[in-house]
Design a protein around this motif. Sequence first.
Motif, PDB file in Angstrom:
ATOM      1  N   ILE A 161     -42.814 -17.330 -12.571  1.00  0.00           N
ATOM      2  CA  ILE A 161     -43.757 -17.694 -11.400  1.00  0.00           C
ATOM      3  C   ILE A 161     -45.198 -17.021 -11.623  1.00  0.00           C
ATOM      4  CG2 ILE A 161     -42.866 -15.633  -9.969  1.00  0.00           C
ATOM      5  CD1 ILE A 161     -43.269 -17.632  -7.547  1.00  0.00           C
ATOM      6  N   GLU A 211     -34.865 -14.854 -13.795  1.00  0.00           N
ATOM      7  CA  GLU A 211     -35.560 -14.311 -12.894  1.00  0.00           C
ATOM      8  C   GLU A 211     -34.795 -13.645 -11.709  1.00  0.00           C
ATOM      9  OE1 GLU A 211     -38.834 -15.130 -12.344  1.00  0.00           O
ATOM     10  OE2 GLU A 211     -39.232 -17.000 -13.603  1.00  0.00           O
ATOM     11  N   PHE A 213     -35.063 -12.917  -8.194  1.00  0.00           N
ATOM     12  CA  PHE A 213     -35.548 -13.665  -6.993  1.00  0.00           C
ATOM     13  C   PHE A 213     -36.277 -12.522  -6.034  1.00  0.00           C
ATOM     14  CE2 PHE A 213     -33.355 -17.553  -8.385  1.00  0.00           C
ATOM     15  CZ  PHE A 213     -34.356 -18.124  -9.140  1.00  0.00           C
ATOM     16  N   ASN A 217     -39.989 -11.233  -4.820  1.00  0.00           N
ATOM     17  CA  ASN A 217     -40.131 -11.108  -3.616  1.00  0.00           C
ATOM     18  C   ASN A 217     -40.580  -9.627  -2.767  1.00  0.00           C
ATOM     19  OD1 ASN A 217     -39.514 -10.978  -0.277  1.00  0.00           O
ATOM     20  ND2 ASN A 217     -40.278 -12.985  -0.743  1.00  0.00           N
ATOM     21  N   TYR A 222     -43.824 -13.134  -3.084  1.00  0.00           N
ATOM     22  CA  TYR A 222     -43.881 -14.468  -3.409  1.00  0.00           C
ATOM     23  C   TYR A 222     -42.197 -15.070  -3.387  1.00  0.00           C
ATOM     24  CZ  TYR A 222     -48.373 -15.138  -5.507  1.00  0.00           C
ATOM     25  OH  TYR A 222     -49.815 -15.304  -5.990  1.00  0.00           O
ATOM     26  N   ASP A 223     -41.938 -16.310  -3.137  1.00  0.00           N
ATOM     27  CA  ASP A 223     -40.599 -16.527  -3.133  1.00  0.00           C
ATOM     28  C   ASP A 223     -40.837 -18.308  -3.856  1.00  0.00           C
ATOM     29  OD1 ASP A 223     -38.099 -16.839  -2.887  1.00  0.00           O
ATOM     30  OD2 ASP A 223     -38.031 -16.882  -0.892  1.00  0.00           O
ATOM     31  N   TYR A 224     -39.694 -18.505  -4.544  1.00  0.00           N
ATOM     32  CA  TYR A 224     -39.628 -19.798  -4.964  1.00  0.00           C
ATOM     33  C   TYR A 224     -39.015 -20.989  -4.011  1.00  0.00           C
ATOM     34  CZ  TYR A 224     -40.189 -18.366  -9.927  1.00  0.00           C
ATOM     35  OH  TYR A 224     -40.312 -17.992 -11.027  1.00  0.00           O
ATOM     36  N   THR A 225     -39.403 -22.119  -3.803  1.00  0.00           N
ATOM     37  CA  THR A 225     -38.766 -23.216  -3.240  1.00  0.00           C
ATOM     38  C   THR A 225     -37.049 -23.058  -3.609  1.00  0.00           C
ATOM     39  OG1 THR A 225     -39.063 -24.821  -4.426  1.00  0.00           O
ATOM     40  CG2 THR A 225     -40.834 -24.338  -2.806  1.00  0.00           C
ATOM     41  N   ARG A 228     -36.924 -25.175  -6.594  1.00  0.00           N
ATOM     42  CA  ARG A 228     -37.387 -24.569  -7.879  1.00  0.00           C
ATOM     43  C   ARG A 228     -36.282 -23.590  -8.223  1.00  0.00           C
ATOM     44  NH1 ARG A 228     -39.269 -24.926 -12.839  1.00  0.00           N
ATOM     45  NH2 ARG A 228     -40.515 -23.190 -13.592  1.00  0.00           N
ATOM     46  N   LYS A 229     -35.706 -23.037  -7.409  1.00  0.00           N
ATOM     47  CA  LYS A 229     -34.546 -21.957  -7.827  1.00  0.00           C
ATOM     48  C   LYS A 229     -33.410 -22.664  -8.492  1.00  0.00           C
ATOM     49  CE  LYS A 229     -35.652 -18.479  -4.423  1.00  0.00           C
ATOM     50  NZ  LYS A 229     -35.346 -17.774  -3.116  1.00  0.00           N
ATOM     51  N   LEU A 232     -34.184 -23.954 -11.981  1.00  0.00           N
ATOM     52  CA  LEU A 232     -34.356 -22.546 -12.669  1.00  0.00           C
ATOM     53  C   LEU A 232     -32.723 -22.289 -13.318  1.00  0.00           C
ATOM     54  CD1 LEU A 232     -37.103 -20.530 -11.497  1.00  0.00           C
ATOM     55  CD2 LEU A 232     -36.924 -21.572 -13.691  1.00  0.00           C
ATOM     56  N   ASP A 253     -29.338 -16.225  -4.692  1.00  0.00           N
ATOM     57  CA  ASP A 253     -30.208 -16.886  -3.567  1.00  0.00           C
ATOM     58  C   ASP A 253     -29.304 -17.106  -2.342  1.00  0.00           C
ATOM     59  OD1 ASP A 253     -30.912 -19.794  -2.686  1.00  0.00           O
ATOM     60  OD2 ASP A 253     -32.709 -18.542  -3.194  1.00  0.00           O
TER      61      ASP A 253
END
Length: 258
Positions: A161, A211, A213, A217, A222-225, A228-229, A232, A253
């Motif tokens: 990211i 990653e 997550f 953060n 930041y955070d992925y949608t 997107r997670k 990945l 997650d």
Amino acid sequence: KFMDFLRYNRYDVEIEGIYSNLIPADNKASEFWDPEEKRLAPKLFKMLEETDIPTYKIHTGQRFYIRNLCFDVMGTHEDIYPHTVKDYNDSSCMVMMTAEGSRVFIPGDASALSSVELEKRYGETLKCDVVQISHHGHNGLSKRAYEYLNAEVAVFPITRIKFDEEYPRIEANRRAIELAKAYYITSDGTVKIPLPYSLDKIEVLPDETFEDFGKINRLWRYDYTGERKAELYSMFTQRGGDLNATNLPAEPDSKFEM
């Protein structure tokens, strides 16, 4: 205490020596450092004082060997004088490691002032085979420095990211990639580079990294949608990674289900 910094497989690692040239917290430039950096400086000195691991202070121009590895010290914070180290990242030590005829440049988090001194002192003699991109690909070494290094392999110690965010902004990163035959991002998988260096023998170990997550953060907000997670995770498992492995984030997650 140093072993506490190793999250995974730490009992398989034996630290035989610590090579450093730390900048003290009472440096006159410390007023410009972030609060975290002001706390870190004395903490590092305290750990060196308390450890029973042999410690060595290094200076630019020194060469030392660890078995078949040769290390040339290319820069420390001392070289920036008479400028002050307002950017704590410029307190990084820079070394060139040579193994079996291959050269690997390791700049740590070295930033703008370090880059100026590096370019001025060494120029085209910096040529190497592999380069670790400085400061994770944030503001670090200059475009010119990477042109002098002219490495065939560039390694970004960063998450995907942050790489994607920095790529359009940092010209030096783009130049390093343009010059390289291959580049790697560490959160895509641990990179195994043979020495002597051989491009076609480089491996990405599928189940070594992923990653984190939660950490992303906490560090950068930041955070992925969720999509997107999921993507990945799918890429990770396709590489052979194990979602139940102990080296995955403790909280993979909570916003989507696999």
